[in-house]
Design an enzyme around this catalytic site. Structure first.
Site, mmCIF file in Angstrom:
data_model
loop_
_atom_site.group_PDB
_atom_site.id
_atom_site.type_symbol
_atom_site.label_atom_id
_atom_site.label_comp_id
_atom_site.label_asym_id
_atom_site.label_seq_id
_atom_site.Cartn_x
_atom_site.Cartn_y
_atom_site.Cartn_z
ATOM 1 N N SER A 17 0.821 -1.216 0.000
ATOM 2 C CA SER A 17 0.000 0.000 0.000
ATOM 3 C C SER A 17 0.852 1.263 0.000
ATOM 4 C CB SER A 17 -0.924 0.015 1.227
ATOM 5 O OG SER A 17 -1.773 -1.099 1.210
ATOM 6 N N LYS A 64 -7.695 -6.828 11.095
ATOM 7 C CA LYS A 64 -8.902 -6.645 10.273
ATOM 8 C C LYS A 64 -10.196 -6.924 11.037
ATOM 9 C CE LYS A 64 -6.772 -7.453 5.776
ATOM 10 N NZ LYS A 64 -6.882 -8.073 4.458
ATOM 11 N N ASN A 85 -10.891 -3.643 6.012
ATOM 12 C CA ASN A 85 -9.546 -3.307 5.537
ATOM 13 C C ASN A 85 -9.430 -1.855 5.069
ATOM 14 O OD1 ASN A 85 -10.992 -3.927 3.022
ATOM 15 N ND2 ASN A 85 -8.985 -3.801 2.047
ATOM 16 N N GLY A 126 -8.423 -16.759 8.614
ATOM 17 C CA GLY A 126 -8.207 -15.407 9.162
ATOM 18 C C GLY A 126 -9.116 -14.371 8.517
#
Length: 243
Positions: A17, A64, A85, A126
């Site tokens: 990112s 998250k 997210n 997850g």
């Protein structure tokens, strides 16, 4: 005032990112910066939220799901998925959670699909796997989670036999196995039953070709890493922040 965006996570020096958005801000001459907020515990987010320059955050492993209790509001899709997210800050510093992972995954998966794919295995349980499950529901692809510690409706890795592998022709790795620098690792599935009808999709993007993907290619399966998903979810995050 320079607008601040950032990534919230733990041990995130590798962040996709940061490079994606920093490049975007430079190319488009935007008065923005992107920071990695590497925190050891979720409660450390409180100081970040108080910063009036912060306009939006991405959220990655392992926060998250934990982040949800710190939000003022939740987008209906994120609520259904149970993982966030993307966080958007309103003018009064109220924060709302969204999920763009499911969008990135859906749009990057579509070109790989064929009519024979009716069932999928999701490796791992997850936060990311929840978005994958939501996306597969939208695509009407039946799916089952595979876990080292399976619940009553999940499979264990030792359950995966020839019959299961032949009917579940889409296999998605949502575990961190194979991520750089531990590139020799891979999920423990019976690769001998993978065929040219299979699609092996790895959420990992570093390395470009994981051991999981290599083993699929050896059996003429279609393979993909998670880079396209990341690019698409990042573009969607920018859209959310600026709407």
């Amino acid at each position: 005032m320079k607008k601040t965006y950032g990534l919230l996570g733990k041990n995130i020096g590798y962040s996709f990112s940061k490079s994606f958005f920093s490049e975007k801000f430079e190319n488009e001459s935007l008065n923005c910066e992107y920071i990695n907020f590497d925190i050891t515990e979720i409660k450390d987010i409180v100081d970040i939220i108080k910063n009036p320059q912060v306009q939006g955050l991405n959220v990655t492993i392992p926060y998250k799901e934990e982040i949800i209790s710190y939000l003022d509001d939740l987008d209906p899709i994120a609520k259904e998925i149970g993982a966030v997210n993307v966080i958007k800050f309103s003018k009064d510093q109220k924060i709302k959670g969204y999920n763009s992972d499911y969008y990135g995954f859906t749009e990057s998966l579509k070109p790989l699909l064929n009519k024979k794919i009716k069932k999928a295995l999701i490796l791992g349980t997850g936060g990311a796997s929840k978005a994958i499950s939501y996306a597969l529901n939208q695509l009407n692809i039946e799916h089952t989670f595979v876990s080292r510690n399976p619940d009553f409706n999940e499979l264990s890795y030792s359950d995966l036999d020839e019959d299961i592998m032949s009917s579940y022709t889409l296999i998605i790795n949502c575990t961190p196995l194979g991520t750089y620098p531990n590139v020799q690792n891979y999920p423990d599935i019976p690769y001998e039953y993978v065929t040219k009808n299979h699609v092996l999709y790895d959420l990992i993007y570093n390395p470009k070709e994981t051991a999981f993907m290599s083993k699929g290619k050896e059996k003429d399966a279609k393979v993909s890493n998670g880079l396209q998903m990341l690019i698409l979810q990042a573009k969607k995050a920018w859209e959310i922040w600026n709407n």
